[in-house]
Design an enzyme around this catalytic site. Structure first.
Site, PDB file in Angstrom:
ATOM      1  N   GLY A  40      50.589  37.560  48.496  1.00  0.00           N
ATOM      2  CA  GLY A  40      50.170  38.342  49.667  1.00  0.00           C
ATOM      3  C   GLY A  40      49.197  37.606  50.563  1.00  0.00           C
ATOM      4  O   GLY A  40      48.902  36.433  50.355  1.00  0.00           O
ATOM      5  N   GLU A 125      44.786  44.500  32.604  1.00  0.00           N
ATOM      6  CA  GLU A 125      45.946  45.050  31.911  1.00  0.00           C
ATOM      7  C   GLU A 125      47.138  45.147  32.872  1.00  0.00           C
ATOM      8  O   GLU A 125      46.962  45.488  34.036  1.00  0.00           O
ATOM      9  CB  GLU A 125      45.561  46.456  31.438  1.00  0.00           C
ATOM     10  CG  GLU A 125      46.650  47.228  30.736  1.00  0.00           C
ATOM     11  CD  GLU A 125      46.244  48.688  30.459  1.00  0.00           C
ATOM     12  OE1 GLU A 125      47.045  49.396  29.847  1.00  0.00           O
ATOM     13  OE2 GLU A 125      45.127  49.093  30.853  1.00  0.00           O
ATOM     14  N   ASP A 167      41.906  53.209  49.983  1.00  0.00           N
ATOM     15  CA  ASP A 167      43.117  52.490  50.418  1.00  0.00           C
ATOM     16  C   ASP A 167      44.346  53.071  49.709  1.00  0.00           C
ATOM     17  O   ASP A 167      45.263  52.352  49.340  1.00  0.00           O
ATOM     18  CB  ASP A 167      42.956  50.994  50.143  1.00  0.00           C
ATOM     19  CG  ASP A 167      43.943  50.126  50.907  1.00  0.00           C
ATOM     20  OD1 ASP A 167      44.487  50.601  51.930  1.00  0.00           O
ATOM     21  OD2 ASP A 167      44.195  48.985  50.467  1.00  0.00           O
ATOM     22  N   ASP A 184      44.451  48.419  42.848  1.00  0.00           N
ATOM     23  CA  ASP A 184      43.871  47.789  44.037  1.00  0.00           C
ATOM     24  C   ASP A 184      42.548  48.461  44.433  1.00  0.00           C
ATOM     25  O   ASP A 184      42.449  49.123  45.465  1.00  0.00           O
ATOM     26  CB  ASP A 184      44.892  47.845  45.191  1.00  0.00           C
ATOM     27  CG  ASP A 184      44.620  46.767  46.228  1.00  0.00           C
ATOM     28  OD1 ASP A 184      43.605  46.087  46.105  1.00  0.00           O
ATOM     29  OD2 ASP A 184      45.436  46.631  47.157  1.00  0.00           O
TER      30      ASP A 184
HETATM   31  N1  LIG Z   1      47.638  45.913  36.849  1.00  0.00           N
HETATM   32  C1  LIG Z   1      48.831  45.818  37.428  1.00  0.00           C
HETATM   33  N2  LIG Z   1      49.967  46.131  36.742  1.00  0.00           N
HETATM   34  C2  LIG Z   1      51.173  46.000  37.330  1.00  0.00           C
HETATM   35  N3  LIG Z   1      51.354  45.560  38.593  1.00  0.00           N
HETATM   36  C3  LIG Z   1      50.277  45.231  39.326  1.00  0.00           C
HETATM   37  C4  LIG Z   1      48.955  45.344  38.790  1.00  0.00           C
HETATM   38  N4  LIG Z   1      48.074  44.954  39.728  1.00  0.00           N
HETATM   39  C5  LIG Z   1      48.802  44.611  40.799  1.00  0.00           C
HETATM   40  N5  LIG Z   1      50.130  44.773  40.579  1.00  0.00           N
HETATM   41  C6  LIG Z   1      51.211  44.470  41.533  1.00  0.00           C
HETATM   42  O1  LIG Z   1      50.772  43.526  42.493  1.00  0.00           O
HETATM   43  C7  LIG Z   1      50.778  44.089  43.800  1.00  0.00           C
HETATM   44  C8  LIG Z   1      49.544  43.638  44.553  1.00  0.00           C
HETATM   45  O2  LIG Z   1      48.385  44.079  43.896  1.00  0.00           O
HETATM   46  P1  LIG Z   1      47.174  44.706  44.685  1.00  0.00           P
HETATM   47  O3  LIG Z   1      47.618  45.906  45.436  1.00  0.00           O
HETATM   48  O4  LIG Z   1      46.052  44.869  43.731  1.00  0.00           O
HETATM   49  O5  LIG Z   1      46.828  43.501  45.654  1.00  0.00           O
HETATM   50  P2  LIG Z   1      46.755  43.409  47.224  1.00  0.00           P
HETATM   51  O6  LIG Z   1      47.441  44.532  47.907  1.00  0.00           O
HETATM   52  O7  LIG Z   1      47.076  42.020  47.595  1.00  0.00           O
HETATM   53  O8  LIG Z   1      45.249  43.616  47.279  1.00  0.00           O
HETATM   54  P3  LIG Z   1      44.266  43.497  48.453  1.00  0.00           P
HETATM   55  O9  LIG Z   1      44.595  44.672  49.346  1.00  0.00           O
HETATM   56  O10 LIG Z   1      42.958  43.587  47.756  1.00  0.00           O
HETATM   57  O11 LIG Z   1      44.571  42.175  49.063  1.00  0.00           O
HETATM   58  C9  LIG Z   1      50.843  45.581  43.599  1.00  0.00           C
HETATM   59  O12 LIG Z   1      51.468  46.243  44.641  1.00  0.00           O
HETATM   60  C10 LIG Z   1      51.628  45.717  42.310  1.00  0.00           C
HETATM   61  O13 LIG Z   1      52.995  45.656  42.587  1.00  0.00           O
HETATM   62 MG   LIG Z   2      47.581  46.558  47.388  1.00  0.00          MG
END
Ligand SMILES: Nc1ncnc2c1ncn2[C@@H]1O[C@H](COP(=O)(O)OP(=O)(O)OP(=O)(O)O)[C@@H](O)[C@H]1O
Ligand SMILES: [Mg+2]
Length: 230
Positions: A40, A125, A167, A184
Site C-alpha cells: 500500500g 496475530e 478509520d 488498522d
Molecule cells: N492481522 C491481520 N490479519 C489478517 N489480515 C491483515 C491483518 N492486518 C492487516 N491485514 C490485511 O492487510 C491489509 C492492510 O492492513 P492495514 O489496513 O492495517 O494497513 P493500511 O490500510 O495500509 O494501513 P494504514 O492506513 O495505516 O496505512 C488489510 O486490509 C488486510 O487485508
Molecule cells: Mg487499512
C-alpha cells in the site's frame, strides 16, 4: 543465518527496514516472510511464518518509496532533520498502533494480538485460518444483521476501553467466518482527543452507509447513543 535471508525483498525495503526485519525475526517473532498481503501507500503487509503458525508483519513505509530521494537528502546537512523527523513520526505511528491494539485487546475487543513493534515494523496475530481473512469490502456478511450487531458490540467495547477507531470502513474490518474483526489501529485515538465525538460519528456513518446497501436501515444518532451508553 545472515541478513540475506530477506534477499528476495532487497529491492522492496530500505536498508534500515531490512535490519529491522532481521532484528524482529532474530528475537523469535517470525522465521520467514511468506507472501505479500497488501502493498500500500502507507504500509506493506506480509504473512510470515513462525514455526507452523502464520503471523502478520506490517511494515510502515519510510524511505522505502523514497529511498533514492532520502539518500540524496541524507547527504545534504540541510535535510538531515527532515529525514530524522519523518522517521520519528513513522516509528511513533507504528508504536501507536501497537499500543492501541494492546489497549483494545485488554478491553476485550477482538483485534489481532500485537506481538512486537520495532521502528517501522509491527508483528501481530494473523486473523484467518490458513490465509488472511478477507476484508469486508471483499466478502460481505452472510447474516447482515447479526454481523452488524457483533460489530456494534466490538465498537462499544472499544469505546469502554476509551478508544475510537476513527478509520472504520469495509476496508478496515475483516470478515472472519462471518464475524467482524477490526484492524488498522494506527489512527485510533483516546476519548480525551478533541473532537472525538465527530470521529465516532463519522465511523458510524460509514457503517450506516455500508450496511444500508444491504437493506439494513440504521439511524446514525440511535447507533451513536447505543455505543456510548453505559
Ligand atoms: N492481522 C491481520 N490479519 C489478517 N489480515 C491483515 C491483518 N492486518 C492487516 N491485514 C490485511 O492487510 C491489509 C492492510 O492492513 P492495514 O489496513 O492495517 O494497513 P493500511 O490500510 O495500509 O494501513 P494504514 O492506513 O495505516 O496505512 C488489510 O486490509 C488486510 O487485508
Ligand atoms: Mg487499512
Amino acid at each position: 543465518m545472515g541478513k540475506n535471508k530477506f534477499i528476495t525483498y532487497e529491492n522492496v525495503f530500505d536498508q534500515s527496514t531490512l535490519r529491522g526485519l532481521f532484528k524482529v525475526s532474530s528475537q523469535g517473532y517470525f522465521d520467514e516472510i511468506k507472501s505479500p498481503v497488501k502493498i500500500g501507500k502507507e504500509s506493506n503487509v506480509f504473512t510470515v511464518e513462525s514455526g507452523d503458525e502464520l503471523r502478520i508483519v506490517k511494515v510502515y513505509r519510510t524511505a522505502a518509496s523514497f529511498a533514492k530521494m532520502m539518500d540524496y537528502m541524507r547527504a545534504d546537512p540541510r535535510y538531515m532533520n527532515v529525514n530524522g523527523s519523518k522517521l520519528t513520526v513513522v516509528y511513533a505511528w507504528a508504536k501507536k498502533e501497537f499500543a492501541n491494539l494492546l489497549k483494545a485487546r485488554k478491553g476485550g475487543v477482538t483485534v489481532p494480538t500485537p506481538y512486537a513493534v520495532h521502528k517501522n515494523i509491527l508483528c501481530m496475530e494473523m486473523i484467518g485460518d490458513s490465509t488472511p481473512a478477507p476484508m469486508l469490502h471483499k466478502r460481505s456478511p452472510d447474516n447482515i444483521e447479526l454481523f452488524y450487531k457483533r460489530l456494534r458490540r466490538e465498537i462499544k467495547k472499544l469505546y469502554k476501553a476509551r478508544l475510537v477507531h476513527t478509520d472504520i470502513s469495509e476496508y478496515n474490518i475483516l470478515n472472519f467466518n462471518d464475524k467482524p474483526v477490526l484492524i488498522d489501529f494506527s489512527h485510533a485515538v483516546d476519548l480525551r482527543y478533541p473532537g472525538v465525538e465527530k470521529f465516532l460519528m463519522r465511523d458510524i456513518n460509514n457503517l450506516v452507509r455500508y450496511f444500508g446497501r444491504f437493506g439494513l436501515d440504521l439511524d446514525a444518532d440511535e447507533e451513536y447513543a447505543k455505543i456510548v451508553a453505559k
